[in-house]
Design a protein around this motif. Structure first.
Motif, PDB file in Angstrom:
ATOM      1  N   THR A  17       0.846  -1.192   0.000  1.00 13.68           N
ATOM      2  CA  THR A  17       0.000   0.000   0.000  1.00 13.68           C
ATOM      3  C   THR A  17       0.882   1.243   0.000  1.00 13.68           C
ATOM      4  O   THR A  17       2.017   1.223   0.475  1.00 13.68           O
ATOM      5  N   GLY A  18       0.362   2.318  -0.572  1.00 14.23           N
ATOM      6  CA  GLY A  18       1.191   3.503  -0.754  1.00 14.23           C
ATOM      7  C   GLY A  18       2.395   3.187  -1.616  1.00 14.23           C
ATOM      8  O   GLY A  18       3.496   3.704  -1.411  1.00 14.23           O
ATOM      9  N   ASP A  42      -2.605   2.396  -4.253  1.00 18.65           N
ATOM     10  CA  ASP A  42      -2.329   3.799  -3.967  1.00 18.65           C
ATOM     11  C   ASP A  42      -3.516   4.637  -4.418  1.00 18.65           C
ATOM     12  O   ASP A  42      -4.296   4.205  -5.285  1.00 18.65           O
ATOM     13  N   ASP A  67      -8.155   3.583  -1.753  1.00 15.35           N
ATOM     14  CA  ASP A  67      -8.138   4.428  -0.569  1.00 15.35           C
ATOM     15  C   ASP A  67      -8.233   3.492   0.628  1.00 15.35           C
ATOM     16  O   ASP A  67      -9.261   2.832   0.821  1.00 15.35           O
ATOM     17  N   ASN A  93       1.919  -2.773   4.786  1.00 12.97           N
ATOM     18  CA  ASN A  93       1.113  -1.600   5.100  1.00 12.97           C
ATOM     19  C   ASN A  93       2.033  -0.385   5.190  1.00 12.97           C
ATOM     20  O   ASN A  93       2.646  -0.122   6.229  1.00 12.97           O
ATOM     21  N   ALA A  95       1.052   2.737   3.310  1.00 13.60           N
ATOM     22  CA  ALA A  95       0.328   3.979   3.032  1.00 13.60           C
ATOM     23  C   ALA A  95       0.274   4.851   4.277  1.00 13.60           C
ATOM     24  O   ALA A  95      -0.018   4.357   5.377  1.00 13.60           O
TER      25      ALA A  95
END
Length: 257
Positions: A17-18, A42, A67, A93, A95
């Motif tokens: 994520t991110g 993302d 999101d 994880n 983000a």
């Protein structure tokens, strides 16, 4: 920490994520080099497209606009990985948002909730979506990217610090819950990296923040994103076999516990 073999993650599918930039993109690049396939989640569709272009020569990379505050978007992206790759073997994880650089009492409730929703609740929602399938297969790795701020607290950054402290605690709790399952859960606590996160800081405070962060690091430099990625790669591999619920420091000597 020894370098991973080129096939150390072969046959495994990772979600980052991110993942469109910064630490997330560096982790994706490292995982591809070790033989994994990678899905980048993302919010930024344009950045995702650019990231996929840079990763294409390295291996199989896909993307989804997600999101992490939205449970339905996470479920949809996880289902896509299930359909294409047979499941998710590794969840990173990463983000996160920095939030306001003001005193704790100057945070608005909306700002506070947003930082906690992205950095902590978002990670929990992703774990909630992915962990049951890992548990059923009795195999998996979850790597949470926390921060040294979650250990020490940063002044003028209370929401961020609180969210990262919560992510450390989530790691410890989930690690204990899954300890005998074959699913290992660990987190990394980097000091500041010189990434685009500074763009979110108002220009009049940016250099002051950079100077303040560096002054706390005995090695007197920012952490490199590839250094964080190397640790994330080891935590995702079979070489990491007896660590779970643990906090791995990479702060240049700032935090030695």
């Amino acid at each position: 920490m020894n370098a991973l073999r080129g096939d150390a993650l072969a046959g495994r599918h990772a979600v980052v994520t991110g993942g469109a930039r910064g630490i997330g993109l560096a982790i994706a690049r490292r995982y591809l080099a070790a033989g994994a396939s990678v899905a980048l989640w993302d919010l930024d569709a344009l950045a995702l497209a650019a990231a996929l272009e840079t990763l294409a020569p390295l291996g199989t990379a896909t993307s989804a606009v997600v999101d992490v505050r939205e449970e339905d978007q996470i479920a949809r992206a996880a289902a896509q990985s299930q359909e294409r790759f047979g499941g998710i073997d590794i969840l990173v994880n990463n983000a996160g948002v920095l939030g306001p650089t003001v005193t704790a009492w100057e945070h608005t409730p909306a700002q506070w909730r947003n930082v906690l929703d992205v950095n902590l609740t978002g990670a929990w929602l992703c774990c909630r979506a992915v962990a049951p399938a890992m548990l059923a297969r009795r195999r998996g790795r979850i790597v949470n990217i926390a921060s040294v701020a979650g250990k020490e607290g940063n002044g003028f950054n209370a929401a961020y610090s609180a969210s990262k402290a919560g992510l450390i605690a989530l790691t410890k709790s989930l690690g204990k819950e899954l300890a005998s399952s074959g699913v290992l859960v660990n987190c990394i606590t980097p000091s500041a990296a010189d990434t685009e996160v500074f763009a979110a800081v108002p220009p009049e405070h940016r250099e002051q923040l950079r100077t303040a962060l560096l002054s706390r690091v005995p090695m007197a430099r920012f952490v490199e994103v590839d250094e964080v990625a190397a640790m994330a790669a080891w935590l995702a591999s079979d070489d990491c076999s007896f660590s779970t619920g643990a906090v791995f420091d990479i702060s240049g000597g700032r935090s030695v516990y």
